[in-house]
Design a protein around this motif. Structure first.
Motif, PDB file in Angstrom:
ATOM      1  N   SER A  87     -76.415 -54.478  42.095  1.00  0.00           N
ATOM      2  CA  SER A  87     -77.259 -54.908  43.202  1.00  0.00           C
ATOM      3  C   SER A  87     -77.154 -53.914  44.354  1.00  0.00           C
ATOM      4  CB  SER A  87     -76.817 -56.299  43.671  1.00  0.00           C
ATOM      5  OG  SER A  87     -77.670 -56.753  44.681  1.00  0.00           O
ATOM      6  N   VAL A  88     -78.298 -53.543  44.931  1.00  0.00           N
ATOM      7  CA  VAL A  88     -78.340 -52.570  46.019  1.00  0.00           C
ATOM      8  C   VAL A  88     -78.497 -53.264  47.370  1.00  0.00           C
ATOM      9  CG1 VAL A  88     -79.675 -50.646  47.001  1.00  0.00           C
ATOM     10  CG2 VAL A  88     -79.246 -50.753  44.549  1.00  0.00           C
ATOM     11  N   ASN A  89     -79.261 -54.371  47.391  1.00  0.00           N
ATOM     12  CA  ASN A  89     -79.472 -55.069  48.662  1.00  0.00           C
ATOM     13  C   ASN A  89     -79.473 -56.577  48.448  1.00  0.00           C
ATOM     14  OD1 ASN A  89     -81.971 -55.676  47.553  1.00  0.00           O
ATOM     15  ND2 ASN A  89     -83.071 -54.140  48.730  1.00  0.00           N
ATOM     16  N   ALA A  90     -79.510 -57.309  49.553  1.00  0.00           N
ATOM     17  CA  ALA A  90     -79.476 -58.773  49.494  1.00  0.00           C
ATOM     18  C   ALA A  90     -80.802 -59.365  49.042  1.00  0.00           C
ATOM     19  CB  ALA A  90     -79.090 -59.339  50.857  1.00  0.00           C
ATOM     20  N   GLY A  91     -81.861 -58.613  49.126  1.00  0.00           N
ATOM     21  CA  GLY A  91     -83.163 -59.114  48.702  1.00  0.00           C
ATOM     22  C   GLY A  91     -83.831 -59.950  49.777  1.00  0.00           C
ATOM     23  N   SER A  92     -85.073 -60.321  49.503  1.00  0.00           N
ATOM     24  CA  SER A  92     -85.830 -61.120  50.463  1.00  0.00           C
ATOM     25  C   SER A  92     -86.697 -62.136  49.736  1.00  0.00           C
ATOM     26  CB  SER A  92     -86.699 -60.215  51.333  1.00  0.00           C
ATOM     27  OG  SER A  92     -87.655 -59.549  50.531  1.00  0.00           O
ATOM     28  N   TRP A  93     -87.022 -63.216  50.461  1.00  0.00           N
ATOM     29  CA  TRP A  93     -87.835 -64.307  49.926  1.00  0.00           C
ATOM     30  C   TRP A  93     -89.195 -64.310  50.584  1.00  0.00           C
ATOM     31  CZ3 TRP A  93     -86.627 -67.356  45.939  1.00  0.00           C
ATOM     32  CH2 TRP A  93     -85.294 -67.480  45.568  1.00  0.00           C
TER      33      TRP A  93
ATOM     34  N   ALA B  49     -83.722 -44.293  29.336  1.00  0.00           N
ATOM     35  CA  ALA B  49     -82.724 -43.320  29.775  1.00  0.00           C
ATOM     36  C   ALA B  49     -83.248 -42.474  30.932  1.00  0.00           C
ATOM     37  CB  ALA B  49     -82.298 -42.441  28.606  1.00  0.00           C
ATOM     38  N   ALA B  50     -84.552 -42.331  31.039  1.00  0.00           N
ATOM     39  CA  ALA B  50     -85.141 -41.573  32.147  1.00  0.00           C
ATOM     40  C   ALA B  50     -84.897 -42.260  33.498  1.00  0.00           C
ATOM     41  CB  ALA B  50     -86.637 -41.383  31.924  1.00  0.00           C
ATOM     42  N   ASP B  51     -84.559 -43.547  33.462  1.00  0.00           N
ATOM     43  CA  ASP B  51     -84.296 -44.314  34.687  1.00  0.00           C
ATOM     44  C   ASP B  51     -82.834 -44.253  35.119  1.00  0.00           C
ATOM     45  OD1 ASP B  51     -86.966 -45.374  35.045  1.00  0.00           O
ATOM     46  OD2 ASP B  51     -86.568 -46.565  33.248  1.00  0.00           O
ATOM     47  N   ASN B  52     -82.011 -43.506  34.398  1.00  0.00           N
ATOM     48  CA  ASN B  52     -80.598 -43.424  34.748  1.00  0.00           C
ATOM     49  C   ASN B  52     -80.426 -42.965  36.196  1.00  0.00           C
ATOM     50  OD1 ASN B  52     -77.752 -43.497  34.223  1.00  0.00           O
ATOM     51  ND2 ASN B  52     -77.808 -41.257  34.212  1.00  0.00           N
ATOM     52  N   ASN B  53     -79.547 -43.657  36.898  1.00  0.00           N
ATOM     53  CA  ASN B  53     -79.189 -43.319  38.276  1.00  0.00           C
ATOM     54  C   ASN B  53     -80.370 -43.448  39.246  1.00  0.00           C
ATOM     55  OD1 ASN B  53     -76.986 -42.850  39.843  1.00  0.00           O
ATOM     56  ND2 ASN B  53     -77.221 -40.630  39.857  1.00  0.00           N
ATOM     57  N   THR B  54     -81.284 -44.360  38.939  1.00  0.00           N
ATOM     58  CA  THR B  54     -82.399 -44.649  39.834  1.00  0.00           C
ATOM     59  C   THR B  54     -82.289 -46.084  40.326  1.00  0.00           C
ATOM     60  OG1 THR B  54     -83.882 -45.418  38.078  1.00  0.00           O
ATOM     61  CG2 THR B  54     -83.933 -43.058  38.597  1.00  0.00           C
ATOM     62  N   THR B  55     -83.140 -46.437  41.245  1.00  0.00           N
ATOM     63  CA  THR B  55     -83.180 -47.802  41.766  1.00  0.00           C
ATOM     64  C   THR B  55     -84.514 -48.426  41.384  1.00  0.00           C
ATOM     65  OG1 THR B  55     -81.762 -47.210  43.615  1.00  0.00           O
ATOM     66  CG2 THR B  55     -83.084 -49.195  43.860  1.00  0.00           C
ATOM     67  N   LYS B  56     -84.445 -49.638  40.852  1.00  0.00           N
ATOM     68  CA  LYS B  56     -85.649 -50.384  40.486  1.00  0.00           C
ATOM     69  C   LYS B  56     -85.729 -51.625  41.363  1.00  0.00           C
ATOM     70  CE  LYS B  56     -87.148 -48.480  36.495  1.00  0.00           C
ATOM     71  NZ  LYS B  56     -88.485 -48.127  36.158  1.00  0.00           N
ATOM     72  N   THR B  57     -86.922 -51.934  41.801  1.00  0.00           N
ATOM     73  CA  THR B  57     -87.157 -53.153  42.562  1.00  0.00           C
ATOM     74  C   THR B  57     -87.742 -54.190  41.623  1.00  0.00           C
ATOM     75  OG1 THR B  57     -87.486 -51.910  44.582  1.00  0.00           O
ATOM     76  CG2 THR B  57     -88.370 -54.142  44.531  1.00  0.00           C
ATOM     77  N   VAL B  58     -87.147 -55.384  41.642  1.00  0.00           N
ATOM     78  CA  VAL B  58     -87.574 -56.457  40.753  1.00  0.00           C
ATOM     79  C   VAL B  58     -87.957 -57.661  41.601  1.00  0.00           C
ATOM     80  CG1 VAL B  58     -86.873 -57.997  38.884  1.00  0.00           C
ATOM     81  CG2 VAL B  58     -86.035 -55.657  38.936  1.00  0.00           C
ATOM     82  N   SER B  59     -89.109 -58.234  41.301  1.00  0.00           N
ATOM     83  CA  SER B  59     -89.564 -59.445  41.978  1.00  0.00           C
ATOM     84  C   SER B  59     -89.569 -60.595  40.983  1.00  0.00           C
ATOM     85  CB  SER B  59     -90.960 -59.254  42.570  1.00  0.00           C
ATOM     86  OG  SER B  59     -90.918 -58.299  43.597  1.00  0.00           O
ATOM     87  N   THR B  60     -88.911 -61.670  41.366  1.00  0.00           N
ATOM     88  CA  THR B  60     -88.790 -62.850  40.524  1.00  0.00           C
ATOM     89  C   THR B  60     -89.607 -63.977  41.143  1.00  0.00           C
ATOM     90  OG1 THR B  60     -86.547 -62.221  39.895  1.00  0.00           O
ATOM     91  CG2 THR B  60     -87.173 -64.515  39.531  1.00  0.00           C
TER      92      THR B  60
ATOM     93  N   ASP C 147     -95.577 -75.175  43.910  1.00  0.00           N
ATOM     94  CA  ASP C 147     -95.206 -74.073  44.798  1.00  0.00           C
ATOM     95  C   ASP C 147     -94.584 -72.934  44.017  1.00  0.00           C
ATOM     96  OD1 ASP C 147     -96.095 -75.095  47.188  1.00  0.00           O
ATOM     97  OD2 ASP C 147     -94.133 -75.815  47.851  1.00  0.00           O
ATOM     98  N   LYS C 148     -94.852 -71.722  44.523  1.00  0.00           N
ATOM     99  CA  LYS C 148     -94.254 -70.515  43.949  1.00  0.00           C
ATOM    100  C   LYS C 148     -93.655 -69.704  45.083  1.00  0.00           C
ATOM    101  CE  LYS C 148     -97.458 -70.274  40.132  1.00  0.00           C
ATOM    102  NZ  LYS C 148     -98.292 -69.453  39.284  1.00  0.00           N
ATOM    103  N   VAL C 149     -92.417 -69.260  44.875  1.00  0.00           N
ATOM    104  CA  VAL C 149     -91.762 -68.361  45.822  1.00  0.00           C
ATOM    105  C   VAL C 149     -91.305 -67.129  45.058  1.00  0.00           C
ATOM    106  CG1 VAL C 149     -91.064 -70.153  47.444  1.00  0.00           C
ATOM    107  CG2 VAL C 149     -89.540 -69.548  45.567  1.00  0.00           C
ATOM    108  N   VAL C 150     -91.190 -66.013  45.773  1.00  0.00           N
ATOM    109  CA  VAL C 150     -90.847 -64.741  45.130  1.00  0.00           C
ATOM    110  C   VAL C 150     -89.613 -64.159  45.806  1.00  0.00           C
ATOM    111  CG1 VAL C 150     -91.647 -62.406  44.600  1.00  0.00           C
ATOM    112  CG2 VAL C 150     -93.263 -64.320  44.530  1.00  0.00           C
ATOM    113  N   TYR C 151     -88.633 -63.819  44.987  1.00  0.00           N
ATOM    114  CA  TYR C 151     -87.422 -63.153  45.461  1.00  0.00           C
ATOM    115  C   TYR C 151     -87.493 -61.702  44.993  1.00  0.00           C
ATOM    116  CZ  TYR C 151     -82.540 -61.867  46.050  1.00  0.00           C
ATOM    117  OH  TYR C 151     -81.378 -61.246  46.434  1.00  0.00           O
ATOM    118  N   THR C 152     -87.384 -60.758  45.941  1.00  0.00           N
ATOM    119  CA  THR C 152     -87.460 -59.340  45.617  1.00  0.00           C
ATOM    120  C   THR C 152     -86.176 -58.651  46.043  1.00  0.00           C
ATOM    121  OG1 THR C 152     -89.856 -59.370  45.913  1.00  0.00           O
ATOM    122  CG2 THR C 152     -88.781 -57.214  45.961  1.00  0.00           C
ATOM    123  N   ALA C 153     -85.588 -57.898  45.115  1.00  0.00           N
ATOM    124  CA  ALA C 153     -84.355 -57.159  45.405  1.00  0.00           C
ATOM    125  C   ALA C 153     -84.371 -55.855  44.611  1.00  0.00           C
ATOM    126  CB  ALA C 153     -83.129 -57.985  45.044  1.00  0.00           C
ATOM    127  N   SER C 154     -83.489 -54.941  45.007  1.00  0.00           N
ATOM    128  CA  SER C 154     -83.388 -53.643  44.341  1.00  0.00           C
ATOM    129  C   SER C 154     -82.056 -53.538  43.605  1.00  0.00           C
ATOM    130  CB  SER C 154     -83.514 -52.512  45.356  1.00  0.00           C
ATOM    131  OG  SER C 154     -84.792 -52.549  45.949  1.00  0.00           O
TER     132      SER C 154
END
Length: 167
Positions: A48-54, A123-134, A73-80
């Protein structure tokens, strides 16, 4: 002849047959060790890189401490997340999970990748940061007064990085 004697004779005959088969190996043989080198396993890790946001699904701010959900209702949590993906043929997916969410409201909630698809990692994503929204949805088919005034601790929500095995 009694049963014990018959059994003993059958066991002795079986042993003799097996022993006879052991003598079929050639008298001479040879082997040599190969110099195959050393192999090393790759790595797959998520940090985990950050606390994320709602946010509400419409993009406006959502505060889980004060807002109240209703069915539909739908809510979205986004973090990196920092990705470690080492391995020539490595492929994996980042998928949200509510597997460890607790509380009586948890059974009315579902999680899915926002936008409809899991994030693919190679493997091309090694050592990168991805943002995921749930996207977390309060089941719109909740009937009667089910789930009212109940809570769910989302502290157990997670994003799972799992290798995709291709045969």
């Amino acid at each position: 002849m009694n049963k014990v004697t018959k059994g003993a004779l059958a066991a002795a005959a079986g042993a003799a047959i097996l022993a006879g088969g052991a003598g079929t190996m050639a008298a001479w043989n040879s082997n040599v060790n190969t110099n195959g080198g050393t192999v090393t396993a790759g790595q797959l890790n998520l940090e985990s890189v950050n606390a994320g946001s709602w946010k509400w699904a419409d993009g406006t701010a959502f505060d889980p401490a004060t807002a109240r959900l209703v069915p539909g209702d739908k809510v979205v949590y986004t973090a990196s997340y920092k990705i470690t993906a080492v391995g020539q043929n490595l492929t994996a997916t980042l998928t949200p999970s509510l597997g460890n969410v607790t509380g009586p409201l948890a059974s009315y909630l579902t999680a899915a990748p926002a936008g409809g698809g899991a994030v693919t990692v190679t493997a091309a994503d090694n050592n990168t940061t991805k943002t995921v929204s749930t996207e977390i949805t309060f089941n719109p088919a909740t009937a009667n007064q089910d789930g009212q005034a109940q809570t769910a601790s989302l502290a157990g929500a997670s994003v799972v990085l799992q290798q995709t095995i291709t045969p």
